[in-house]
Design a protein around this motif. Sequence first.
Motif, PDB file in Angstrom:
ATOM      1  N   GLY A  69       0.819  -1.207   0.000  1.00 34.57           N
ATOM      2  CA  GLY A  69       0.000   0.000   0.000  1.00 34.57           C
ATOM      3  C   GLY A  69       0.849   1.252   0.000  1.00 34.57           C
ATOM      4  O   GLY A  69       1.995   1.250   0.466  1.00 34.57           O
ATOM      5  N   ASP A  70       0.290   2.323  -0.555  1.00 33.72           N
ATOM      6  CA  ASP A  70       0.970   3.612  -0.467  1.00 33.72           C
ATOM      7  C   ASP A  70      -0.060   4.716  -0.319  1.00 33.72           C
ATOM      8  O   ASP A  70      -1.245   4.539  -0.592  1.00 33.72           O
ATOM      9  N   LEU A  71       0.405   5.845   0.157  1.00 39.59           N
ATOM     10  CA  LEU A  71      -0.462   6.988   0.400  1.00 39.59           C
ATOM     11  C   LEU A  71       0.369   8.248   0.283  1.00 39.59           C
ATOM     12  O   LEU A  71       1.429   8.361   0.908  1.00 39.59           O
ATOM     13  N   ALA A  72      -0.071   9.174  -0.536  1.00 44.65           N
ATOM     14  CA  ALA A  72       0.610  10.462  -0.691  1.00 44.65           C
ATOM     15  C   ALA A  72      -0.413  11.572  -0.472  1.00 44.65           C
ATOM     16  O   ALA A  72      -1.497  11.538  -1.053  1.00 44.65           O
ATOM     17  N   PHE A  73      -0.081  12.519   0.374  1.00 45.01           N
ATOM     18  CA  PHE A  73      -1.017  13.604   0.657  1.00 45.01           C
ATOM     19  C   PHE A  73      -0.267  14.826   1.160  1.00 45.01           C
ATOM     20  O   PHE A  73       0.918  14.753   1.504  1.00 45.01           O
ATOM     21  N   GLU A  74      -0.968  15.946   1.204  1.00 45.30           N
ATOM     22  CA  GLU A  74      -0.427  17.172   1.758  1.00 45.30           C
ATOM     23  C   GLU A  74      -1.269  17.591   2.950  1.00 45.30           C
ATOM     24  O   GLU A  74      -2.481  17.393   2.956  1.00 45.30           O
ATOM     25  N   THR A  75      -0.631  18.118   3.971  1.00 48.84           N
ATOM     26  CA  THR A  75      -1.344  18.455   5.190  1.00 48.84           C
ATOM     27  C   THR A  75      -0.800  19.718   5.833  1.00 48.84           C
ATOM     28  O   THR A  75       0.390  20.021   5.710  1.00 48.84           O
ATOM     29  N   ASP A  76      -1.677  20.440   6.518  1.00 52.67           N
ATOM     30  CA  ASP A  76      -1.237  21.561   7.349  1.00 52.67           C
ATOM     31  C   ASP A  76      -1.343  21.172   8.817  1.00 52.67           C
ATOM     32  O   ASP A  76      -1.304  22.021   9.701  1.00 52.67           O
ATOM     33  N   GLY A  77      -1.454  19.855   9.069  1.00 53.22           N
ATOM     34  CA  GLY A  77      -1.569  19.367  10.434  1.00 53.22           C
ATOM     35  C   GLY A  77      -0.272  19.402  11.207  1.00 53.22           C
ATOM     36  O   GLY A  77      -0.272  19.364  12.445  1.00 53.22           O
ATOM     37  N   PHE A  78       0.842  19.452  10.505  1.00 52.55           N
ATOM     38  CA  PHE A  78       2.146  19.569  11.158  1.00 52.55           C
ATOM     39  C   PHE A  78       3.169  20.051  10.150  1.00 52.55           C
ATOM     40  O   PHE A  78       2.958  19.970   8.938  1.00 52.55           O
ATOM     41  N   GLN A  79       4.276  20.569  10.657  1.00 51.47           N
ATOM     42  CA  GLN A  79       5.407  20.927   9.826  1.00 51.47           C
ATOM     43  C   GLN A  79       6.563  19.981  10.155  1.00 51.47           C
ATOM     44  O   GLN A  79       6.616  19.396  11.240  1.00 51.47           O
ATOM     45  N   VAL A  80       7.476  19.840   9.211  1.00 48.35           N
ATOM     46  CA  VAL A  80       8.578  18.887   9.377  1.00 48.35           C
ATOM     47  C   VAL A  80       9.324  19.107  10.686  1.00 48.35           C
ATOM     48  O   VAL A  80       9.619  18.160  11.422  1.00 48.35           O
ATOM     49  N   TRP A  81       9.636  20.348  10.997  1.00 43.60           N
ATOM     50  CA  TRP A  81      10.454  20.625  12.186  1.00 43.60           C
ATOM     51  C   TRP A  81       9.737  20.296  13.490  1.00 43.60           C
ATOM     52  O   TRP A  81      10.377  20.161  14.527  1.00 43.60           O
ATOM     53  N   GLU A  82       8.410  20.114  13.449  1.00 45.07           N
ATOM     54  CA  GLU A  82       7.667  19.771  14.660  1.00 45.07           C
ATOM     55  C   GLU A  82       7.688  18.271  14.967  1.00 45.07           C
ATOM     56  O   GLU A  82       7.415  17.866  16.106  1.00 45.07           O
ATOM     57  N   ILE A  83       7.991  17.443  13.976  1.00 47.12           N
ATOM     58  CA  ILE A  83       7.862  16.003  14.177  1.00 47.12           C
ATOM     59  C   ILE A  83       9.199  15.275  14.257  1.00 47.12           C
ATOM     60  O   ILE A  83       9.230  14.061  14.494  1.00 47.12           O
TER      61      ILE A  83
END
Length: 229
Positions: A161-175
């Motif tokens: 399976g794969d999944l590609a999406f865009e989100t404003d739920g987090f930014q890279v530096w937060e995770i």
Amino acid sequence: MPIKVQLAVDMTCPSCVGDINSVLGKVHGVDKIDISLDDKQVMVEGTASPSSILKAIKDTGRSAVVRGTGSSSGGNIGAAVCIFEEGSAMGTSATRGLARFVQIDKTTCFVDITVSGISDGAHGIAIHECGDLSQVPESCGGVWNPRKVKFNPLVVKDGWGDLAFETDGFQVWEIIGRSMVINAGSEGGVLAGVVARSAGLFENDKQVCACSGNTLWTEQRLVDQGQRL
């Protein structure tokens, strides 16, 4: 905001270049395409999302990997990777896939997840507070979702399976340093990995994985074919 998307694409001849030029020319928001056959690199500029660009290239039957994104005016915004491992004792488990995160702008993050060799069905995905994989999912802490964003499930069919999406739920530096957990209802944490910083736009041009000796596209095909990494 216009962005640049850098991709590594398995190309072998000028016909590959023509096919990719043709398919990307039909993607809404693509303003400029720069393809290097020798470097096996595709650079796309415009307002098109990385997910739509990646899908268009994969639809030609070629393996492709998003290497990074950056603003059209230059500069890297942020990138990370999460390698998924199976089982609660992560030190003795098998690698089953990965997630790539690239920051498109100050608020939007592109996420590309690929997994193989796990049960079919719809699997939930979540970022957890901690990066401790000693006893998944308990050691990962609670779900980290301060903006209360609901993510679509990762659908696995025939073990892949794969999944590609865009989100404003987090930014890279937060995770960075947190974990991402993939679950399936009562199964709890099926896969998990720690989110770590990775190369951004133009920061990593390697085409061979130091761990396995495989090319990027061989690694991708192992996943695309439903095999273990």
